[in-house]
Design an enzyme around this catalytic site. Structure first.
Site, PDB file in Angstrom:
ATOM      1  N   LYS A 159       0.804  -1.355  -0.041  1.00  0.00           N
ATOM      2  CA  LYS A 159       0.184   0.112   0.079  1.00  0.00           C
ATOM      3  C   LYS A 159       0.910   1.147  -0.072  1.00  0.00           C
ATOM      4  O   LYS A 159       1.634   1.494   0.850  1.00  0.00           O
ATOM      5  CB  LYS A 159      -0.852   0.005   1.386  1.00  0.00           C
ATOM      6  CG  LYS A 159      -1.595   1.381   1.294  1.00  0.00           C
ATOM      7  CD  LYS A 159      -2.461   1.289   2.934  1.00  0.00           C
ATOM      8  CE  LYS A 159      -2.923   2.527   3.196  1.00  0.00           C
ATOM      9  NZ  LYS A 159      -3.877   2.566   4.187  1.00  0.00           N
ATOM     10  N   ASP A 178      -2.512  10.623   3.101  1.00  0.00           N
ATOM     11  CA  ASP A 178      -3.894  10.122   3.570  1.00  0.00           C
ATOM     12  C   ASP A 178      -4.766  11.286   4.047  1.00  0.00           C
ATOM     13  O   ASP A 178      -4.510  11.310   5.319  1.00  0.00           O
ATOM     14  CB  ASP A 178      -3.980   8.808   3.908  1.00  0.00           C
ATOM     15  CG  ASP A 178      -5.408   8.466   4.289  1.00  0.00           C
ATOM     16  OD1 ASP A 178      -6.460   8.889   3.247  1.00  0.00           O
ATOM     17  OD2 ASP A 178      -5.944   7.530   4.912  1.00  0.00           O
ATOM     18  N   ASP A 229       1.573   6.520   5.329  1.00  0.00           N
ATOM     19  CA  ASP A 229       0.667   5.795   4.970  1.00  0.00           C
ATOM     20  C   ASP A 229       1.208   4.977   3.658  1.00  0.00           C
ATOM     21  O   ASP A 229       0.409   4.013   3.021  1.00  0.00           O
ATOM     22  CB  ASP A 229      -0.659   6.091   4.471  1.00  0.00           C
ATOM     23  CG  ASP A 229      -1.782   5.291   4.866  1.00  0.00           C
ATOM     24  OD1 ASP A 229      -1.870   4.238   5.564  1.00  0.00           O
ATOM     25  OD2 ASP A 229      -2.962   5.742   4.412  1.00  0.00           O
ATOM     26  N   ASP A 258     -12.039   7.036   3.189  1.00  0.00           N
ATOM     27  CA  ASP A 258     -11.029   6.726   3.962  1.00  0.00           C
ATOM     28  C   ASP A 258     -10.571   5.257   4.259  1.00  0.00           C
ATOM     29  O   ASP A 258      -9.657   5.227   4.941  1.00  0.00           O
ATOM     30  CB  ASP A 258     -11.223   7.552   5.328  1.00  0.00           C
ATOM     31  CG  ASP A 258      -9.987   7.746   6.190  1.00  0.00           C
ATOM     32  OD1 ASP A 258      -8.805   7.901   5.627  1.00  0.00           O
ATOM     33  OD2 ASP A 258     -10.029   7.739   7.491  1.00  0.00           O
ATOM     34  N   LYS A 276     -10.515  13.149   7.420  1.00  0.00           N
ATOM     35  CA  LYS A 276     -10.076  12.649   8.500  1.00  0.00           C
ATOM     36  C   LYS A 276     -10.073  14.053   9.293  1.00  0.00           C
ATOM     37  O   LYS A 276     -10.178  15.033   9.176  1.00  0.00           O
ATOM     38  CB  LYS A 276      -8.630  12.273   8.658  1.00  0.00           C
ATOM     39  CG  LYS A 276      -8.404  11.054   7.919  1.00  0.00           C
ATOM     40  CD  LYS A 276      -6.834  10.752   8.050  1.00  0.00           C
ATOM     41  CE  LYS A 276      -6.563   9.338   7.255  1.00  0.00           C
ATOM     42  NZ  LYS A 276      -7.201   7.971   8.136  1.00  0.00           N
ATOM     43  N   ARG A 316      -7.359  -0.509   1.062  1.00  0.00           N
ATOM     44  CA  ARG A 316      -7.882  -1.843   0.237  1.00  0.00           C
ATOM     45  C   ARG A 316      -8.071  -1.612  -1.129  1.00  0.00           C
ATOM     46  O   ARG A 316      -7.936  -2.726  -1.843  1.00  0.00           O
ATOM     47  CB  ARG A 316      -8.963  -2.439   1.321  1.00  0.00           C
ATOM     48  CG  ARG A 316     -10.347  -1.519   1.201  1.00  0.00           C
ATOM     49  CD  ARG A 316     -11.194  -1.855   2.439  1.00  0.00           C
ATOM     50  NE  ARG A 316     -10.408  -1.223   3.742  1.00  0.00           N
ATOM     51  CZ  ARG A 316     -11.146  -1.521   4.780  1.00  0.00           C
ATOM     52  NH1 ARG A 316     -12.097  -2.118   4.873  1.00  0.00           N
ATOM     53  NH2 ARG A 316     -10.607  -0.774   5.863  1.00  0.00           N
ATOM     54  N   GLU A 352      -9.432   3.456   1.830  1.00  0.00           N
ATOM     55  CA  GLU A 352      -8.849   3.720   0.431  1.00  0.00           C
ATOM     56  C   GLU A 352      -7.650   2.616   0.355  1.00  0.00           C
ATOM     57  O   GLU A 352      -7.330   2.313  -1.005  1.00  0.00           O
ATOM     58  CB  GLU A 352      -8.295   5.011   0.166  1.00  0.00           C
ATOM     59  CG  GLU A 352      -6.754   5.296   0.638  1.00  0.00           C
ATOM     60  CD  GLU A 352      -6.620   5.382   2.130  1.00  0.00           C
ATOM     61  OE1 GLU A 352      -5.460   5.067   2.604  1.00  0.00           O
ATOM     62  OE2 GLU A 352      -7.598   5.532   2.650  1.00  0.00           O
TER      63      GLU A 352
END
Length: 492
Positions: free
Chosen positions: A256, A261, A279, A338, A268, A342, A340
């Site tokens: 990933k 993010d 991230d 959020d 967030k 996956r 994202e």
């Protein structure tokens, strides 16, 4: 990255020349006084009469006490607590802790009871890991240790001449991850990570393929495109291949790579957005492990898939309720922008599956639920039973805390969508969030391919005081496990 010069030396501690001689201290059992832990092959008698209790040296892990040099050609002696452990993990930790706490020493000699090749290698690895320093964002005139000229020697009379080679490569891999993750997100977008991958491949038997936004569109990577749609910095998929001719096993690593993010339109809160430059740790990890496999000359094929995007809110961003079509043709209703990670992983795992590797391992700072369940130091592990067992074993072998988690069938019902094949999150129902993410990812693994998922949301960054070889910031967690896994696969 900066790393000290590593070496071994057969000299006795009394004849070694260094700024600091590091000697181990073992705590006493059942209230007995602490004792000096000397190498059996090169005993150092000058400290035999030292009153450890009087100077507060108790032998506890990470305790370091400096004293004037006695009977040695060094500026000072550092007594490092070994704790009660006597295995490789204990000496990796002690050596790393000592070096981490001696940032201004130009030369360090480690006189620990590392009387086997395994313990020598562990001490060398710990020392190199402990010397890590990140200075990219320091301003002009900033003073402090740079570590670049530091020399670390492990006293080991019987060590092999190339004992420092593997520890140096492993430490370099961890340092690459830490450098990338510690870099401010404004300086490291998806295209910048692709440039780093190209630079890392230079001079090595690696090939690098970079798919830009046009190629991603043409080839059906709807997850990566959907996540990156709101950013002015377009997404990328970077594929790094190490393909030795004689290899019979193929390990696919999917990372990933969300370079920042914000949460997208599911924005967030301010406090939760801090630190979101980390991230992309999964992508950095699979890149570093693949580079290390090439440098080590492992006889196993390794392919890294770096799924890179910046998750930002804008007029072009993916909206809650939008439907994305991922690489394997499955559709996803985005209920939470959020969730994202996956989505980009799904694309990467589906693409990796098309090559029918012997194993797929994905790495991601995926869920806050991982931190709630397992804390800041233990990685969550899910997937196929046999591969989960193998990954757990190699992780424990290199002393990276890990714990297997279930993938309950009843969670499939929560992924149902009224308009698509699945949703990416169940808004308002946080129960089993780490497991639900695992169940989502499971749908993008090719049939019959062993798969393991590593959720490193907590362990990817250390926020407290230093311990062992770790200071604050990115940890490089799981890169040593992936290297060990590749080594394990080549022996099958």
């Amino acid at each position: 990255m900066v790393r000290p010069t590593l070496s071994t030396d057969s000299s006795a501690p009394s004849s070694i020349s260094a700024d600091v001689l590091v000697v181990g201290v073992r705590p006493g059992a059942d209230g007995a006084p602490a004792t000096i832990a000397q190498p059996a092959t090169t005993p150092f008698s000058a400290l035999d009469d030292l009153d450890l209790a009087a100077i507060g040296a108790m032998g506890a892990k990470d305790q370091l006490v400096r004293i004037p040099a006695v009977g040695v050609d060094a500026a000072s002696i550092a007594l490092i607590g070994l704790g009660t452990g006597t295995d490789a993990a204990a000496y990796r930790s002690a050596a790393g802790s000592a070096v981490r706490q001696l940032p201004h020493a130009a030369s360090i000699a480690l006189a620990l009871p590392t009387d086997t090749d395994v313990l020598v290698e562990a001490a060398l690895e710990g020392a190199a890991l402990g010397a890590y320093a990140f200075t990219r964002h320091k301003g002009a005139g900033t003073t402090g240790p740079t570590r670049g000229d530091q020399r670390v020697t492990v006293l080991a009379p019987s060590a092999a001449t190339d004992a420092a080679v593997r520890p140096a490569i492993v430490a370099d891999a961890a340092s690459l991850v830490r450098d990338l993750v510690n870099t401010a997100a404004g300086d490291l977008g998806p295209a910048d990570v692709a440039d780093v991958a190209r630079a890392q491949a230079e001079g090595l038997p690696l090939t690098v393929e970079v798919l830009d936004e046009q190629a991603l569109e043409e080839q059906g990577f709807g997850g990566i495109l959907g996540v990156g749609r709101g950013s002015a910095r377009p997404p990328r998929l970077v594929v790094v291949r190490y393909t030795p001719e004689s290899a019979t096993k193929h390990l696919a690593l999917v990372g990933k790579g969300i370079t920042f993010d914000s949460g997208g339109l599911s924005l967030k809160p301010a406090a939760s957005m801090l630190g979101m430059k980390t991230d992309m740790t999964g992508a950095a990890t699979v890149l570093a492990a693949t580079v290390a496999a090439a440098r080590l000359g492992l006889d196993v094929r390794v392919t890294a898939w770096l799924a890179l995007a910046e998750n930002m809110p804008s007029g072009t961003a993916t909206r809650p309720g939008d439907v994305l079509t991922l690489k394997n043709g499955k559709t996803v209703e985005v209920t939470n922008t959020d969730a994202e990670g996956r989505l980009v992983l799904g694309d990467g795992m589906a693409a990796a599956s098309l090559e029918q590797p012997d194993a797929i391992v994905d790495v991601a700072t995926l869920t806050g639920a991982q931190v709630v369940a397992l804390g800041d130091r233990t990685t969550g592990l899910m997937g196929s039973d046999d591969l989960v067992a193998k990954v757990r074993a190699v992780a424990e072998g290199v002393s990276e805390p890990i714990w297997p988690m279930p993938l309950p069938e009843e969670l499939d019902a929560r992924l149902a969508s009224d308009v698509a094949d699945m949703v990416n999150a169940t808004v308002g129902n946080p129960a089993g969030g780490m497991l639900l993410a695992g169940k989502f990812l499971e749908r993008f693994v090719g049939e019959g391919i062993p798969w393991a998922h590593l959720d490193i949301a907590g362990p990817s960054e250390h926020k407290g005081g230093g311990y062992g070889w770790l200071g604050k910031g990115a940890t490089g967690v799981m890169v040593r496990t992936l290297i060990a896994l590749a080594e394990d696969l080549q022996s099958e």
